[in-house]
Motif scaffolding. Structure first.
Motif, PDB file in Angstrom:
ATOM      1  N   ILE A  91       0.852  -1.196   0.000  1.00  0.00           N
ATOM      2  CA  ILE A  91       0.000   0.000   0.000  1.00  0.00           C
ATOM      3  C   ILE A  91       0.885   1.242   0.000  1.00  0.00           C
ATOM      4  O   ILE A  91       1.718   1.415   0.890  1.00  0.00           O
ATOM      5  CB  ILE A  91      -0.900   0.046   1.253  1.00  0.00           C
ATOM      6  CG1 ILE A  91      -1.703  -1.238   1.417  1.00  0.00           C
ATOM      7  CG2 ILE A  91      -1.833   1.255   1.182  1.00  0.00           C
ATOM      8  CD1 ILE A  91      -2.467  -1.311   2.729  1.00  0.00           C
ATOM      9  N   PRO A  92       0.740   2.138  -0.965  1.00  0.00           N
ATOM     10  CA  PRO A  92       1.509   3.389  -0.943  1.00  0.00           C
ATOM     11  C   PRO A  92       0.971   4.295   0.177  1.00  0.00           C
ATOM     12  O   PRO A  92      -0.207   4.654   0.177  1.00  0.00           O
ATOM     13  CB  PRO A  92       1.252   3.998  -2.325  1.00  0.00           C
ATOM     14  CG  PRO A  92      -0.020   3.377  -2.792  1.00  0.00           C
ATOM     15  CD  PRO A  92      -0.117   2.032  -2.160  1.00  0.00           C
ATOM     16  N   GLN A  93       1.849   4.642   1.144  1.00  0.00           N
ATOM     17  CA  GLN A  93       1.397   5.466   2.265  1.00  0.00           C
ATOM     18  C   GLN A  93       2.573   6.242   2.864  1.00  0.00           C
ATOM     19  O   GLN A  93       3.698   5.745   2.917  1.00  0.00           O
ATOM     20  CB  GLN A  93       0.725   4.612   3.337  1.00  0.00           C
ATOM     21  CG  GLN A  93       1.573   3.456   3.851  1.00  0.00           C
ATOM     22  CD  GLN A  93       0.800   2.575   4.795  1.00  0.00           C
ATOM     23  OE1 GLN A  93       0.323   3.030   5.830  1.00  0.00           O
ATOM     24  NE2 GLN A  93       0.658   1.296   4.439  1.00  0.00           N
ATOM     25  N   VAL A  94       2.274   7.451   3.276  1.00  0.00           N
ATOM     26  CA  VAL A  94       3.277   8.318   3.909  1.00  0.00           C
ATOM     27  C   VAL A  94       2.605   9.063   5.059  1.00  0.00           C
ATOM     28  O   VAL A  94       1.378   9.050   5.195  1.00  0.00           O
ATOM     29  CB  VAL A  94       3.864   9.336   2.897  1.00  0.00           C
ATOM     30  CG1 VAL A  94       4.643   8.641   1.797  1.00  0.00           C
ATOM     31  CG2 VAL A  94       2.763  10.209   2.312  1.00  0.00           C
ATOM     32  N   SER A  95       3.428   9.744   5.860  1.00  0.00           N
ATOM     33  CA  SER A  95       2.888  10.540   6.965  1.00  0.00           C
ATOM     34  C   SER A  95       2.567  11.950   6.484  1.00  0.00           C
ATOM     35  O   SER A  95       2.979  12.369   5.398  1.00  0.00           O
ATOM     36  CB  SER A  95       3.893  10.598   8.118  1.00  0.00           C
ATOM     37  OG  SER A  95       5.074  11.248   7.696  1.00  0.00           O
ATOM     38  N   ILE A  96       1.871  12.716   7.322  1.00  0.00           N
ATOM     39  CA  ILE A  96       1.392  14.040   6.938  1.00  0.00           C
ATOM     40  C   ILE A  96       2.525  15.049   6.739  1.00  0.00           C
ATOM     41  O   ILE A  96       2.392  16.002   5.973  1.00  0.00           O
ATOM     42  CB  ILE A  96       0.373  14.556   7.978  1.00  0.00           C
ATOM     43  CG1 ILE A  96      -0.415  15.746   7.409  1.00  0.00           C
ATOM     44  CG2 ILE A  96       1.064  14.910   9.300  1.00  0.00           C
ATOM     45  CD1 ILE A  96      -1.617  16.116   8.232  1.00  0.00           C
ATOM     46  N   ASP A  97       3.669  14.826   7.405  1.00  0.00           N
ATOM     47  CA  ASP A  97       4.783  15.771   7.272  1.00  0.00           C
ATOM     48  C   ASP A  97       5.823  15.325   6.241  1.00  0.00           C
ATOM     49  O   ASP A  97       6.891  15.911   6.103  1.00  0.00           O
ATOM     50  CB  ASP A  97       5.458  15.989   8.626  1.00  0.00           C
ATOM     51  CG  ASP A  97       5.946  14.686   9.258  1.00  0.00           C
ATOM     52  OD1 ASP A  97       5.689  13.608   8.670  1.00  0.00           O
ATOM     53  OD2 ASP A  97       6.560  14.733  10.338  1.00  0.00           O
TER      54      ASP A  97
ATOM     55  N   ALA B 174       7.106  11.634  -1.289  1.00  0.00           N
ATOM     56  CA  ALA B 174       5.815  10.997  -1.564  1.00  0.00           C
ATOM     57  C   ALA B 174       5.727  10.546  -3.017  1.00  0.00           C
ATOM     58  O   ALA B 174       5.158   9.490  -3.323  1.00  0.00           O
ATOM     59  CB  ALA B 174       4.679  11.963  -1.239  1.00  0.00           C
ATOM     60  N   ILE B 175       6.308  11.342  -3.915  1.00  0.00           N
ATOM     61  CA  ILE B 175       6.288  10.977  -5.336  1.00  0.00           C
ATOM     62  C   ILE B 175       7.055   9.680  -5.556  1.00  0.00           C
ATOM     63  O   ILE B 175       6.648   8.817  -6.350  1.00  0.00           O
ATOM     64  CB  ILE B 175       6.878  12.118  -6.187  1.00  0.00           C
ATOM     65  CG1 ILE B 175       5.953  13.337  -6.145  1.00  0.00           C
ATOM     66  CG2 ILE B 175       7.089  11.667  -7.630  1.00  0.00           C
ATOM     67  CD1 ILE B 175       6.531  14.578  -6.805  1.00  0.00           C
TER      68      ILE B 175
ATOM     69  N   ILE C 284      -1.315   6.769  -6.627  1.00  0.00           N
ATOM     70  CA  ILE C 284      -1.723   7.545  -5.443  1.00  0.00           C
ATOM     71  C   ILE C 284      -0.787   7.211  -4.283  1.00  0.00           C
ATOM     72  O   ILE C 284      -0.013   6.240  -4.338  1.00  0.00           O
ATOM     73  CB  ILE C 284      -3.158   7.227  -4.994  1.00  0.00           C
ATOM     74  CG1 ILE C 284      -3.297   5.719  -4.645  1.00  0.00           C
ATOM     75  CG2 ILE C 284      -4.157   7.608  -6.064  1.00  0.00           C
ATOM     76  CD1 ILE C 284      -3.231   5.378  -3.206  1.00  0.00           C
ATOM     77  N   THR C 285      -0.898   7.999  -3.240  1.00  0.00           N
ATOM     78  CA  THR C 285      -0.369   7.578  -1.954  1.00  0.00           C
ATOM     79  C   THR C 285      -1.359   8.026  -0.883  1.00  0.00           C
ATOM     80  O   THR C 285      -1.993   9.087  -0.998  1.00  0.00           O
ATOM     81  CB  THR C 285       1.028   8.146  -1.655  1.00  0.00           C
ATOM     82  OG1 THR C 285       1.502   7.582  -0.412  1.00  0.00           O
ATOM     83  CG2 THR C 285       1.018   9.657  -1.521  1.00  0.00           C
ATOM     84  N   ALA C 286      -1.541   7.190   0.104  1.00  0.00           N
ATOM     85  CA  ALA C 286      -2.403   7.541   1.230  1.00  0.00           C
ATOM     86  C   ALA C 286      -1.571   8.292   2.260  1.00  0.00           C
ATOM     87  O   ALA C 286      -0.353   8.093   2.371  1.00  0.00           O
ATOM     88  CB  ALA C 286      -2.989   6.275   1.845  1.00  0.00           C
TER      89      ALA C 286
ATOM     90  N   GLY D 235      -5.854  11.393   4.478  1.00  0.00           N
ATOM     91  CA  GLY D 235      -6.110  11.950   3.153  1.00  0.00           C
ATOM     92  C   GLY D 235      -5.446  11.133   2.069  1.00  0.00           C
ATOM     93  O   GLY D 235      -4.896  10.053   2.318  1.00  0.00           O
ATOM     94  N   ILE D 236      -5.491  11.673   0.851  1.00  0.00           N
ATOM     95  CA  ILE D 236      -4.926  10.984  -0.299  1.00  0.00           C
ATOM     96  C   ILE D 236      -4.274  12.006  -1.214  1.00  0.00           C
ATOM     97  O   ILE D 236      -4.668  13.183  -1.246  1.00  0.00           O
ATOM     98  CB  ILE D 236      -6.036  10.212  -1.066  1.00  0.00           C
ATOM     99  CG1 ILE D 236      -5.435   9.283  -2.122  1.00  0.00           C
ATOM    100  CG2 ILE D 236      -7.018  11.186  -1.713  1.00  0.00           C
ATOM    101  CD1 ILE D 236      -6.463   8.351  -2.752  1.00  0.00           C
ATOM    102  N   PHE D 237      -3.237  11.573  -1.911  1.00  0.00           N
ATOM    103  CA  PHE D 237      -2.572  12.421  -2.908  1.00  0.00           C
ATOM    104  C   PHE D 237      -2.462  11.602  -4.179  1.00  0.00           C
ATOM    105  O   PHE D 237      -1.931  10.485  -4.182  1.00  0.00           O
ATOM    106  CB  PHE D 237      -1.188  12.849  -2.430  1.00  0.00           C
ATOM    107  CG  PHE D 237      -0.530  13.852  -3.349  1.00  0.00           C
ATOM    108  CD1 PHE D 237      -0.914  15.183  -3.351  1.00  0.00           C
ATOM    109  CD2 PHE D 237       0.483  13.455  -4.220  1.00  0.00           C
ATOM    110  CE1 PHE D 237      -0.316  16.108  -4.193  1.00  0.00           C
ATOM    111  CE2 PHE D 237       1.090  14.370  -5.068  1.00  0.00           C
ATOM    112  CZ  PHE D 237       0.683  15.705  -5.055  1.00  0.00           C
ATOM    113  N   THR D 238      -2.983  12.150  -5.284  1.00  0.00           N
ATOM    114  CA  THR D 238      -3.077  11.409  -6.536  1.00  0.00           C
ATOM    115  C   THR D 238      -2.222  12.019  -7.629  1.00  0.00           C
ATOM    116  O   THR D 238      -1.694  13.129  -7.475  1.00  0.00           O
ATOM    117  CB  THR D 238      -4.541  11.365  -7.023  1.00  0.00           C
ATOM    118  OG1 THR D 238      -4.916  12.689  -7.438  1.00  0.00           O
ATOM    119  CG2 THR D 238      -5.490  10.914  -5.920  1.00  0.00           C
TER     120      THR D 238
END
Length: 334
Positions: free
Chosen positions: A220-226, A232-233, A243-245, A255-258
């Motif tokens: 699962i692509p995931q990172v923290s808020i900071d 993240a890319i 995407i990454t969550a 949230g999500i970043f697409t």
């Protein structure tokens, strides 16, 4: 010369289409005749089949045998267990598959097929209920049967009235009528149908759940808020879901970043090295639960034009992710 050839080709094409129309009209007429001939015998056949505590065997020879096989398959897939026995093989040992308490549906357009005539006395001796589908109510098979279903036709679709065409179509339609009448009487649901077709498109639409296709754990692509946008890319590229969550320390989805969000950031000429996920992520993202039907998830994705969906538990913790590609490979999308 070219025009002459084109004219010949055109006339030949027209003749092919005319012949096709003739065949279709002949078979439609045969089905219409069948429609008005449905009577108490059909109802009696349905009642017998519903009450059967043994097995339902469908048999026939030649083209009727092929139709018998299809009818058996249709019955079996719509809640009425049935199987096909080749009439020729029945006389060479396969008759042992049939036992007292079974119901045998026999197809023969003439009603006097030699292989069927051979096994008729043995079927009668077994005491099975015999349902005959013939085109001749005066035939041996029709007279020996407990119930006779008339599938006679005025003519076949071929020019010499020989090749089984309209007669096999009518027999097939009669079989379909039996199967669907029984299906309705048994309150056979679409879920029941899916259970009989787990590998097919319909079965997958009605049975396959998101948890069976989603990516989990490290996939699962995931990172923290900071997390910085540049990092993240890299995560997005590595996991190949577009995407990454964004999650907190308890793995709760924030949230999500697409790919689309990334394009919008670039269009604004923002410094990718200075931005963090908290500044660019979308907080209101669509999610589903693991037990959501994959087909329902696909409808949600189509409705909102989403390529990838995140999966959360009842506490909004991230547990999975999947894309349109995953649905396609699972056979949910045709």
């Amino acid at each position: 010369m070219v025009k002459s050839t084109q004219l010949i080709v055109k006339k030949t094409s027209e003749k092919f289409c005319q012949l096709a129309h003739q065949v279709i009209r002949t078979e439609l007429a045969a089905i219409e005749k069948l429609d008005v001939s449905i009577d108490d015998n059909f109802a009696s056949a349905c009642e017998k089949l519903l009450a059967c505590r043994g097995r339902i065997i469908v048999t026939g020879m030649g083209k009727s045998g092929h139709i018998a096989g299809k009818i058996a398959a249709t019955l079996a897939s719509t809640g009425t267990p049935a199987f096909f026995v080749h009439a020729g093989e029945a006389g060479h040992g396969d008759l042992g598959m049939i036992t007292a308490g079974d119901i045998v549906i026999v197809l023969s357009s003439s009603g006097s097929t030699e292989e069927i005539a051979l096994i008729l006395p043995l079927l009668k001796k077994l005491g099975v209920c015999l349902i005959a589908m013939t085109g001749n109510p005066q035939s041996l098979l029709a007279q020996e049967a407990d119930i006779h279903l008339d599938v006679s036709v005025e003519k076949e679709a071929g020019p010499h009235n020989l090749a089984p065409t309209a007669s096999t179509t009518v027999a097939l339609v009669m079989g379909d009528a039996l199967a669907i009448a029984l299906l309705n009487s048994r309150n056979f649901t679409k879920e029941d149908f899916a259970f009989s077709h787990p590998a097919g498109y319909i079965g997958k639409c009605l049975l396959l759940q998101v948890k069976q296709i989603m990516h989990t754990g490290n996939a699962i692509p995931q990172v923290s808020i900071d997390t910085e946008l540049a990092t993240a890319i890299i995560e997005m590229t590595k996991k190949s879901l577009g995407i990454t969550a964004i999650v907190d320390k308890q793995n709760k989805l924030l949230g999500i970043f697409t790919d689309g969000d990334l394009r919008r950031v670039i269009e604004k000429n923002l410094d990718l090295r200075q931005m963090t996920m908290g500044e660019v992520m979308t907080t209101q993202c669509k999610t589903v639960r693991a037990n959501t039907l994959a087909a329902d998830a696909f409808k949600l994705m189509e409705q909102h034009q989403i390529f990838t969906l995140l999966v959360v538990d009842d506490k909004d913790k991230l547990i999975g992710a999947f894309s349109m590609h995953d649905l396609f490979h699972a056979g949910v999308i045709k």
